[in-house]
Design a protein around this motif. Structure first.
Motif, PDB file in Angstrom:
ATOM      1  N   TYR A  60       0.793  -0.912  -0.059  1.00 29.98           N
ATOM      2  CA  TYR A  60       0.221   0.083  -0.142  1.00 29.98           C
ATOM      3  C   TYR A  60       0.657   0.877   0.027  1.00 29.98           C
ATOM      4  N   VAL A  61       1.866   1.310   0.459  1.00 32.04           N
ATOM      5  CA  VAL A  61       3.181   2.824   1.060  1.00 32.04           C
ATOM      6  C   VAL A  61       4.094   2.482   0.373  1.00 32.04           C
ATOM      7  N   GLY A  62       4.030   1.291  -0.973  1.00 33.32           N
ATOM      8  CA  GLY A  62       5.341   1.656  -2.210  1.00 33.32           C
ATOM      9  C   GLY A  62       6.423   1.041  -0.941  1.00 33.32           C
ATOM     10  N   SER A  63       7.068   0.443  -0.774  1.00 33.49           N
ATOM     11  CA  SER A  63       7.579   0.072   0.333  1.00 33.49           C
ATOM     12  C   SER A  63       8.548  -1.536  -0.258  1.00 33.49           C
ATOM     13  N   LYS A  64       9.643  -1.851   0.471  1.00 30.61           N
ATOM     14  CA  LYS A  64      10.025  -2.709   0.076  1.00 30.61           C
ATOM     15  C   LYS A  64       9.772  -3.894   1.156  1.00 30.61           C
ATOM     16  N   TYR A  65      10.089  -3.579   1.924  1.00 33.79           N
ATOM     17  CA  TYR A  65       9.487  -4.444   3.122  1.00 33.79           C
ATOM     18  C   TYR A  65       8.753  -3.613   4.644  1.00 33.79           C
ATOM     19  N   ASP A 228      13.050   0.536   2.727  1.00 34.29           N
ATOM     20  CA  ASP A 228      13.512  -0.406   1.271  1.00 34.29           C
ATOM     21  C   ASP A 228      15.155  -0.661   1.178  1.00 34.29           C
ATOM     22  N   ASP A 229      15.445  -0.909   2.926  1.00 35.55           N
ATOM     23  CA  ASP A 229      16.687  -1.746   2.285  1.00 35.55           C
ATOM     24  C   ASP A 229      16.907  -3.054   3.059  1.00 35.55           C
ATOM     25  N   GLU A 230      17.148  -3.430   2.793  1.00 37.12           N
ATOM     26  CA  GLU A 230      16.970  -5.617   3.069  1.00 37.12           C
ATOM     27  C   GLU A 230      17.044  -5.624   4.750  1.00 37.12           C
ATOM     28  N   GLU A 231      18.588  -4.934   4.727  1.00 39.89           N
ATOM     29  CA  GLU A 231      19.777  -5.976   5.218  1.00 39.89           C
ATOM     30  C   GLU A 231      18.798  -4.947   7.296  1.00 39.89           C
ATOM     31  N   LEU A 232      18.290  -3.746   7.103  1.00 41.31           N
ATOM     32  CA  LEU A 232      18.139  -3.184   7.674  1.00 41.31           C
ATOM     33  C   LEU A 232      16.557  -3.567   7.727  1.00 41.31           C
ATOM     34  N   ALA A 233      16.372  -4.150   7.206  1.00 38.60           N
ATOM     35  CA  ALA A 233      14.430  -4.950   7.311  1.00 38.60           C
ATOM     36  C   ALA A 233      14.799  -6.134   7.820  1.00 38.60           C
TER      37      ALA A 233
END
Length: 380
Positions: A60-65, A228-233
């Motif tokens: 909905y918000v358009g973020s990857k994670y 959008d940062d995979e490592e942060l997610a």
């Protein structure tokens, strides 16, 4: 004097009974999904609805994670930790905000710095931010932004989208990037709000949302970290799940973690609420339009969405002439069954933050004396 306001709100909600400030609406699959969760026995932080809720919000918000948490405050706490905020750091935020914004900074043992807001957006002022950084900071050899008054690193900035109205977030991010300051967006109130066509919470390094009982959708309590940062997610999910290392049977934890995960039971409620989010926002904007038309013929100024913004109008608000008029309005409406609330006391006036560094807070002080929230529940 304010009888016409009370009459108008009672007419909107078609009742003369008590009218809350913002109460949830359950019109869809809430009971069905919650019962399904109970029947499955997966009512804690493991279950399909947690994953589904995360996926729905991210899309909905358009973020990857997206990583679901127990509440918005815990999401903000972890968001700050993700960008490296600790006891050696300071964090810039606005004084006109809900206490959770400043509390989360304190949870990291960091110190808040309060910079003024814009009257137009009620959010952090890019101009005031730039002026503060130019006057009070310098860059060290490692590229850190150093507060000349304290010699501490200013690690992060937390702008807040007040009442769902977007602040000038693109300007804030640009300024912060030039000073190597990470932006953690406090989007707790702004699910469904857009700035220049982009959803709030997706401009900074990390964004957070809240699903408290009074938000535009609710899980009872709950929050969400988006990035959008995979490592942060990955790290967000790890440390919100007690930093437990996956193992078939042993309990191994590799750092101090937090029991911050959202329950499957709460997420089931969230999934059902997400299914009706578009309708809720449509109705909120219709309500705001009616308020705007009504207050055009009064001495009260209705707060409209800022330029370049599409607001969810989570909480509607008006501006009174001065503090004296504000207090008369608050007393009259509450005594006549209409819940209204003044805006929050400025954070730097609270005992625990009274020694915090501040810039010139003229706009925040002006708004503190005049802003009042009025009935904002979805009208169906």
């Amino acid at each position: 004097m304010y009888k016409n306001v009370v009459d108008f709100i009672q007419e909107l909600y078609k009742t003369k009974e008590f009218i809350a400030l913002h109460e949830p609406r359950f019109i869809g699959n809430e009971k069905k999904y919650v019962n399904e969760t109970i029947d499955s026995t997966f009512v804690s932080s493991v279950g399909k609805f947690v994953t589904q809720f995360e996926e729905m919000v991210a899309e909905y918000v358009g973020s990857k994670y997206a990583v679901a948490t127990s509440n918005g405050t815990s999401a903000l706490h972890i968001g700050l930790k993700l960008v490296g905020v600790d006891e050696y750091c300071e964090v810039i935020t606005q004084p006109l905000t809900f206490i959770a914004t400043a509390n989360a900074i304190s949870y990291c043992n960091a110190e808040p710095i309060f910079v003024d807001v814009d009257k137009e957006t009620l959010g952090l002022s890019p101009q005031k931010l730039k002026a503060f950084l130019e006057e009070f900071t310098t860059m060290d050899e490692s590229g850190n932004c150093i507060n000349k008054s304290t010699n501490k690193i200013i690690k992060a900035c937390v702008p807040m989208h007040t009442f769902g109205h977007p602040c000038k977030i693109d300007e804030i991010v640009k300024i912060c990037e030039s000073y190597n300051i990470a932006v953690v967006e406090d989007s707790a109130e702004s699910l469904g709000s857009y700035y220049k066509g982009k959803h709030t919470g997706t401009f900074g390094k990390v964004g957070i949302f809240s699903f408290n009982g009074n938000k535009i959708i609710t899980t009872g309590g709950g929050g969400m970290i988006v990035t959008d940062d995979e490592e942060l997610a990955k790290r967000a999910k790890h440390i919100t799940t007690t930093a437990k290392v996956p193992h078939p049977y042993e309990y191994i934890h590799d750092e101090v973690g937090y029991n911050y995960r959202l329950t499957n039971l709460a997420a089931a409620l969230g999934v059902a609420q997400m299914e009706n989010l578009a309708l809720f926002i449509e109705k909120q904007r219709e309500l705001a339009s009616k308020y705007n038309d009504f207050f055009k013929n009064s001495d009260l100024e209705f707060i409209k969405e800022p330029k370049n913004s599409t607001s969810n109008y989570w909480l509607n608000a008006v501006i009174l002439k001065d503090k004296e008029e504000r207090d008369v309005f608050l007393k009259y409406t509450n005594e006549n069954g209409i819940m209204t609330r003044c805006v929050w006391q400025l954070m730097n006036k609270l005992e625990m933050f009274k020694n915090a560094q501040t810039g010139n807070l003229e706009n925040s002080l002006w708004l503190e004396d005049r802003v009042v929230n009025i009935s904002s529940s979805v009208v169906l």
